[in-house]
Design an enzyme around this catalytic site. Structure first.
Site, mmCIF file in Angstrom:
data_model
loop_
_atom_site.group_PDB
_atom_site.id
_atom_site.type_symbol
_atom_site.label_atom_id
_atom_site.label_comp_id
_atom_site.label_asym_id
_atom_site.label_seq_id
_atom_site.Cartn_x
_atom_site.Cartn_y
_atom_site.Cartn_z
ATOM 1 C CB VAL A 391 0.930 0.038 -1.890
ATOM 2 C CG1 VAL A 391 1.068 -1.619 -2.462
ATOM 3 C CG2 VAL A 391 -0.628 0.721 -2.779
ATOM 4 C CD GLU A 392 5.506 4.537 1.231
ATOM 5 O OE1 GLU A 392 4.904 3.882 1.589
ATOM 6 O OE2 GLU A 392 6.734 5.285 1.878
ATOM 7 C CE LYS A 397 1.475 5.492 1.465
ATOM 8 N NZ LYS A 397 0.625 4.141 2.316
ATOM 9 C CG HIS A 440 7.629 5.450 9.886
ATOM 10 N ND1 HIS A 440 8.916 5.187 9.514
ATOM 11 C CD2 HIS A 440 7.114 4.307 9.506
ATOM 12 C CE1 HIS A 440 9.299 4.754 8.963
ATOM 13 N NE2 HIS A 440 8.464 3.279 8.596
ATOM 14 C CG ASN A 490 13.296 4.397 7.154
ATOM 15 O OD1 ASN A 490 13.619 3.703 7.803
ATOM 16 N ND2 ASN A 490 11.897 4.175 6.032
HETATM 17 P P1 NAI Z 1 1.964 -4.987 1.676
HETATM 18 O O1 NAI Z 1 2.371 -4.676 -0.092
HETATM 19 O O2 NAI Z 1 2.646 -6.170 2.919
HETATM 20 O O3 NAI Z 1 0.099 -4.233 1.973
HETATM 21 C C1 NAI Z 1 0.015 -3.307 1.265
HETATM 22 C C2 NAI Z 1 -1.784 -3.966 1.722
HETATM 23 O O4 NAI Z 1 -2.342 -2.794 0.896
HETATM 24 C C3 NAI Z 1 -1.560 -5.219 0.943
HETATM 25 O O5 NAI Z 1 -2.689 -6.481 1.083
HETATM 26 C C4 NAI Z 1 -3.057 -4.724 -0.508
HETATM 27 O O6 NAI Z 1 -3.718 -5.375 -0.905
HETATM 28 C C5 NAI Z 1 -3.734 -3.606 0.461
HETATM 29 N N1 NAI Z 1 -4.041 -2.528 -0.107
HETATM 30 C C6 NAI Z 1 -3.420 -1.501 -1.638
HETATM 31 N N2 NAI Z 1 -4.459 -0.817 -1.970
HETATM 32 C C7 NAI Z 1 -5.292 -1.034 -1.080
HETATM 33 C C8 NAI Z 1 -6.423 0.090 -0.937
HETATM 34 N N3 NAI Z 1 -6.652 1.141 -1.727
HETATM 35 N N4 NAI Z 1 -7.513 -0.134 -0.063
HETATM 36 C C9 NAI Z 1 -7.550 -1.192 1.051
HETATM 37 N N5 NAI Z 1 -6.087 -1.921 1.118
HETATM 38 C C10 NAI Z 1 -5.131 -2.025 -0.027
HETATM 39 O O7 NAI Z 1 2.288 -3.366 2.402
HETATM 40 P P2 NAI Z 1 3.269 -2.900 3.746
HETATM 41 O O8 NAI Z 1 4.678 -3.546 3.166
HETATM 42 O O9 NAI Z 1 2.495 -4.022 4.691
HETATM 43 O O10 NAI Z 1 3.475 -1.124 3.974
HETATM 44 C C11 NAI Z 1 1.852 -1.016 3.736
HETATM 45 C C12 NAI Z 1 3.011 0.722 3.885
HETATM 46 O O11 NAI Z 1 3.544 0.455 5.660
HETATM 47 C C13 NAI Z 1 3.726 1.259 3.254
HETATM 48 O O12 NAI Z 1 3.245 2.650 3.004
HETATM 49 C C14 NAI Z 1 5.326 1.218 3.745
HETATM 50 O O13 NAI Z 1 5.223 2.261 3.525
HETATM 51 C C15 NAI Z 1 5.148 1.255 4.740
HETATM 52 N N6 NAI Z 1 6.036 -0.043 5.735
HETATM 53 C C16 NAI Z 1 6.352 -1.258 5.404
HETATM 54 C C17 NAI Z 1 7.019 -1.477 6.330
HETATM 55 C C18 NAI Z 1 7.769 -2.800 5.699
HETATM 56 O O14 NAI Z 1 8.686 -3.514 6.568
HETATM 57 N N7 NAI Z 1 6.989 -3.658 5.068
HETATM 58 C C19 NAI Z 1 7.994 -0.763 7.269
HETATM 59 C C20 NAI Z 1 7.728 0.768 7.908
HETATM 60 C C21 NAI Z 1 6.639 0.783 7.342
#
Ligand code: NAI
Length: 690
Positions: A391-392, A397, A440, A490
Site C-alpha cells: 500500500v501507498e 513501506k 515504477h 503522473n
Molecule cells: P493494492 O492495495 O492492490 O495491493 C497492495 C497489497 O499489499 C495488498 O494485497 C496488501 O495486503 C499488501 N500489503 C500491505 N502491506 C503489506 C506488508 N507490510 N507486507 C506484505 N504485503 C502487504 O495496491 P496496488 O494498487 O497494487 O499498489 C501497490 C503499489 O503500487 C503502491 O505503492 C501504489 O502507489 C503503486 N502503484 C499503483 C498503481 C495502480 O494503478 N494501482 C500504478 C502504479 C503504482
C-alpha cells in the site's frame, strides 16, 4: 563496382546451378533494405536476367532474422517529394526485376521478415519459412504513418487476398509461426535449416507455380465489389483513427479500392501514395517516435545476467501483475503478502490471466511453475531484486524495509513501485540507500510499455543500470528519472486531468471535454482516463503532486462529490461514465450527471477548451525538462508518449511545441492565464527552449 568488403550480398552458385543470395549487411546487427542493399541486388539481378541461373534463393546471413524492413533512417533524410518517390521507385524496379526473372525464385525465411523484408519475399515466386518461435512476418509500415512501398500493397493482395492483406496492412500486426502458412504468406514450413534448404531446392526443381489468392478472395477485388468493401473498411478504421491525424490506413484502402491490386498502375500509384505520406508531419513524427523507442530500448543491458530471482512484496493489483510478468519472462519469482488469502487470490487471478494470454500449454505451465507464493518471505534472502508493491503508505513501506534490509543478499537491489512517495523519504531509513531504486510500472502492467526508473542522488549507478536491465528483460521501455513529486508521467498528467475537472465545473460535459482531447489526438480523454485510473487515486496523486511542488491545492469539489456518492470510476462500475465489462457505456441515457453544475460554457470557452488541455500539459512537460528530471528533451517526449499515450503522431509534447512555435505557445498560455488563472502562466523553461 561494389567494394567486396562493403558488399551486403554474398553470391554462391551450387552444383545444381542454383544461385544462393545471402544478405548480410556488414557492421549491422540486423538486415535492412537500405538503398545500397537494393542497388547491389539490382546489379546482381541484371546479370541474372542476361544469364539466368537454374533458380535463385534469397536468404539471410544474420542470426537475428531475415530482413526487418526498409531503412527507416533514410526516410528522415528525405527533403522533397521527388526524393521520396525516387527512393521508392528504386525499390520497385529492383523487386520487379526479381519477380520477372525467368527462373524460379525462393525466399528462405528464418526469423523476422517485416515490412520491406516481407515485400522482398513476396517478390519471390515461393517462400519457405523455418517453423520456430522466431518466425514473424508482417507489414507494420502503417505504424510509421506510411504503407508498404516496394510493391507490397499489390503483391500481398495477390498472394493472400484482399481482406487478409488489407487487415495485415491496416493493423500492422505480426503473423507468427504456423499462422504464416495458414494465411498463405509461406508456401512451405520447414522444421530446421537443412529441411528448409531442401524444400527450396525442391520448389525450384518442381516449380509448381506461384501461389495466388483463392478464387473467392479474388472476387472481392473485382471493381463492382470494391466500393462496398471500401465503405466497410473506412467505417472500421474511422472508429479508431481520423484521416487528418493518421492518413496512412485510409491511403491503403483507397489504393486498393481504386486499382484492385491490378496492373502496373497499381504499383505506380503505391509509389506516389507513399511518397506523399512520407512527407506528412504524421509520418515524420511517427518515425521519430519509433526512433525514440529504439533509444529507450538501446539503454544498457549490463546487469541483466545477474538477475535470476525476483521477490515481490504486495500481491495486489500491481504486485501480482509484476510477479506474473517476471515469471513469463523467465525469472524465478516469489510473491509475498500479509496474509495467505491475498497471495491465493493473486495466484488464481494470474493463472486465469495466463490461461487467456499464453496459448502454448508447456510455456504457460513453465511460467506458472516459476511463480510461487511465499507468505513467510523466505525468498527475500535469495533474490537478486526485491520489489515492494505494498500500500501507498510511507510508514508501512519504511517498516517493511527495516525488516527486510538486513536479510537482503549482498548486491541485491531494493525496488519500490511507489507512484507518489519521494524516494528520498523511503531511502532515509535505510542502512544502504544506494541500493534503493524506483521501478515504477503503470497499470495495467502487461500493457503499459513504460517503466520509470527513479533514482535519488544516493542511488548507485549500478543500481540504476540493473533496474534498467530488469525493465528491458521484461521488454519494457525504461525511463531513468530523478526522484521528484509525481516523477514524470503522473506529474504531467496531474494538471491536465485537473484542468478537465475545472472544465467540468464550468459546465462542460464529460463527452465534450474528452472530445476536445481526442480531437487533439489523445487516445482517450482526461475524464475517461480519470475513471480508468480511479477517482480516488487521481485525487490522492493530484493532492500530493500539488503539495510537494508548493502549488495551491486544486479544487477537488467535483471529484469529492463523485467519491462521496461511491463513484470511484471503472473499478466501481461508474464515475463520470458508466462502465460495463471494463468499457464505457456510451449511451446518452446512461450518462452520469456532473454534480453541482448549473452553467453552460459560452462559445469562447468552447473554443479555448482544447488548448487549455493541450497547453497545460505541454507547459508541465517544459517544467519537467527545465528541472532536468530526465536526460534530454527527447527523453521527456519519449517518456510522456509511452507513459501517457500523448498523441504519438504529434511526435511528443516538446516536439509539438517546437512545431507550433514556442512564441505561439507562450502567448496563447498568457492569454489563457489572463482568462482562466495563473495555472497557465508559461513556465520559465520556455525561455531556455527558444
Ligand atoms: P493494492 O492495495 O492492490 O495491493 C497492495 C497489497 O499489499 C495488498 O494485497 C496488501 O495486503 C499488501 N500489503 C500491505 N502491506 C503489506 C506488508 N507490510 N507486507 C506484505 N504485503 C502487504 O495496491 P496496488 O494498487 O497494487 O499498489 C501497490 C503499489 O503500487 C503502491 O505503492 C501504489 O502507489 C503503486 N502503484 C499503483 C498503481 C495502480 O494503478 N494501482 C500504478 C502504479 C503504482
Amino acid at each position: 563496382m561494389i567494394d567486396p568488403n562493403s558488399a551486403s550480398w554474398r553470391e554462391e552458385t551450387d552444383a545444381a546451378g542454383i544461385l544462393w543470395l545471402t544478405l548480410d549487411r556488414p557492421h549491422q546487427s540486423v538486415n535492412t533494405l537500405a538503398s545500397p542493399v537494393l542497388e547491389e541486388l539490382a546489379a546482381i539481378l541484371s546479370r541474372c536476367a542476361v544469364k539466368p541461373p537454374k533458380g535463385v534463393v534469397v536468404r539471410s546471413g544474420k542470426k537475428s532474422g531475415f530482413v526487418v524492413g526498409a531503412d527507416v533512417k533514410e526516410f528522415t533524410t528525405l527533403k522533397t517529394l521527388e526524393e521520396a518517390r525516387a527512393l521508392v521507385q528504386r525499390g520497385h524496379r529492383t523487386l520487379d526485376a526479381l519477380e520477372s526473372l525467368p527462373c524460379p525464385t525462393v525466399a528462405l525465411i528464418e526469423g523476422s521478415a517485416l515490412g520491406g523484408g516481407l515485400e522482398l519475399a513476396l517478390a519471390c515466386r515461393y517462400r519457405v519459412g523455418i517453423d520456430d518461435d522466431r518466425l514473424v512476418l508482417g507489414l507494420p509500415e502503417v505504424l510509421l504513418g506510411i504503407h508498404p512501398g516496394f510493391g507490397g500493397t499489390v503483391r500481398a493482395v495477390r498472394t493472400i487476398g484482399a481482406l487478409a492483406a488489407l487487415e495485415l496492412m491496416l493493423t500492422g500486426r505480426n503473423v507468427k509461426g504456423r499462422k504464416t502458412r495458414e494465411l498463405g504468406l509461406i508456401d512451405r514450413l520447414a522444421k530446421d535449416e537443412p529441411t528448409a534448404v531442401s524444400a527450396a531446392r525442391d520448389l525450384i526443381a518442381s516449380d509448381p507455380g506461384a501461389r495466388r489468392a483463392s478464387f473467392a478472395a479474388r472476387l472481392l477485388s473485382l471493381a463492382p465489389l470494391r466500393p462496398l468493401v471500401r465503405r466497410k473498411l473506412i467505417a472500421q478504421v474511422s472508429r479508431k483513427v481520423r484521416r487528418e491525424h493518421y492518413p496512412a490506413p485510409y491511403a491503403i484502402i483507397d489504393l486498393w479500392a481504386r486499382y484492385g491490386a491490378r496492373g502496373s498502375r497499381a504499383f505506380a500509384a503505391e509509389a506516389d501514395s507513399i511518397a506523399a505520406l512520407a512527407a506528412t508531419p504524421t509520418a515524420r513524427n511517427l518515425i521519430r517516435v519509433f526512433m525514440l523507442q529504439d533509444a529507450l530500448k538501446a539503454q544498457s543491458k549490463d546487469g541483466a545476467a545477474a538477475l535470476g530471482r525476483i521477490h515481490v512484496i504486495g500481491a495486489g493489483v500491481m504486485g501480482a501483475d509484476i510477479a506474473a510478468l517476471c515469471a513469463v519472462r523467465g525469472l524465478e519469482v516469489t510473491l509475498q503478502d500479509r496474509e495467505q488469502i491475498f497471495i491465493d487470490q493473486a495466484l488464481v487471478r494470474v493463472r486465469a490471466d495466463l490461461e487467456k494470454k499464453m496459448r502454448d500449454p508447456e510455456k504457460r505451465a513453465a511460467a506458472i511453475g516459476r511463480l510461487c507464493g511465499d507468505l513467510a518471505g523466505a525468498g527475500v534472502g535469495d533474490a537478486d531484486l526485491v520489489i515492494e508493491a505494498i500500500v501507498e503508505d510511507v510508514e508501512a513501506k519504511r517498516a517493511l524495509y527495516a525488516a527486510i534490509e538486513p536479510r537482503l543478499k549482498a548486491g541485491a537491489l531494493l525496488a519500490t513501485n511507489t507512484s507518489s512517495i519521494r524516494l528520498e523519504t523511503l531511502a532515509s531509513g535505510l542502512d544502504d540507500p544506494s541500493r534503493l531504486v524506483g521501478v515504477h510500472f503503470f497499470n495495467p502492467v502487461a500493457q503499459m510499455p513504460l517503466v520509470e526508473i527513479v533514482h535519488t542522488p544516493l542511488t548507485s549507478a549500478t543500481s540504476i543500470a540493473t533496474a534498467i536491465a530488469f525493465a528491458r528483460k521484461l521488454d519494457k521501455l525504461p525511463l531513468p528519472c530523478r526522484s521528484a513529486p509525481g516523477f514524470v508521467v503522473n506529474r504531467v498528467l496531474a494538471p491536465y486531468m485537473q484542468e478537465a475537472m475545472h472544465a467540468a465545473r464550468e459546465g462542460f460535459s464529460a463527452d465534450e471535454i474528452d472530445r476536445a482531447a481526442t480531437d487533439f489526438g489523445m487516445p482517450v480523454g482526461p475524464v475517461e482516463l480519470s475513471d480508468m485510473v480511479g477517482l480516488d487515486v487521481c485525487r490522492h496523486v493530484g493532492e500530493i503532486v500539488s503539495r510537494e511542488l508548493g502549488r495551491p491545492q486544486p479544487d477537488f469539489s467535483v471529484l469529492d462529490a463523485k467519491l462521496a456518492a461511491g463513484q470511484r470510476g471503472r473499478k466501481s462500475g461508474g464515475g463520470f461514465y458508466l462502465w460495463r465489462d471494463g468499457k464505457v457505456v456510451r449511451d446518452a441515457s446512461t450518462r452520469v450527471p456532473m454534480p453541482g453544475v448549473a452553467t453552460t460554457p459560452d462559445p469562447r470557452a468552447r473554443a479555448d477548451l482544447q488548448d487549455r488541455l493541450a497547453l497545460i500539459f505541454v507547459n508541465e512537460c517544459v517544467a519537467v525538462w527545465r528541472e532536468g528530471l530526465v536526460g534530454s528533451a527527447d527523453l521527456v517526449d519519449a517518456g510522456v508518449i509511452f507513459g501517457s499515450g500523448f498523441a504519438p503522431f504529434r511526435g511528443g509534447p516538446l516536439h509539438y511545441a517546437r512545431e507550433r512555435g514556442f512564441e505561439a505557445c507562450t502567448s496563447r498560455l498568457q492569454e489563457l492565464a489572463s482568462r482562466y488563472g495563473e495555472r497557465f502562466t508559461p513556465d520559465a523553461g520556455w525561455m531556455q527552449l527558444r
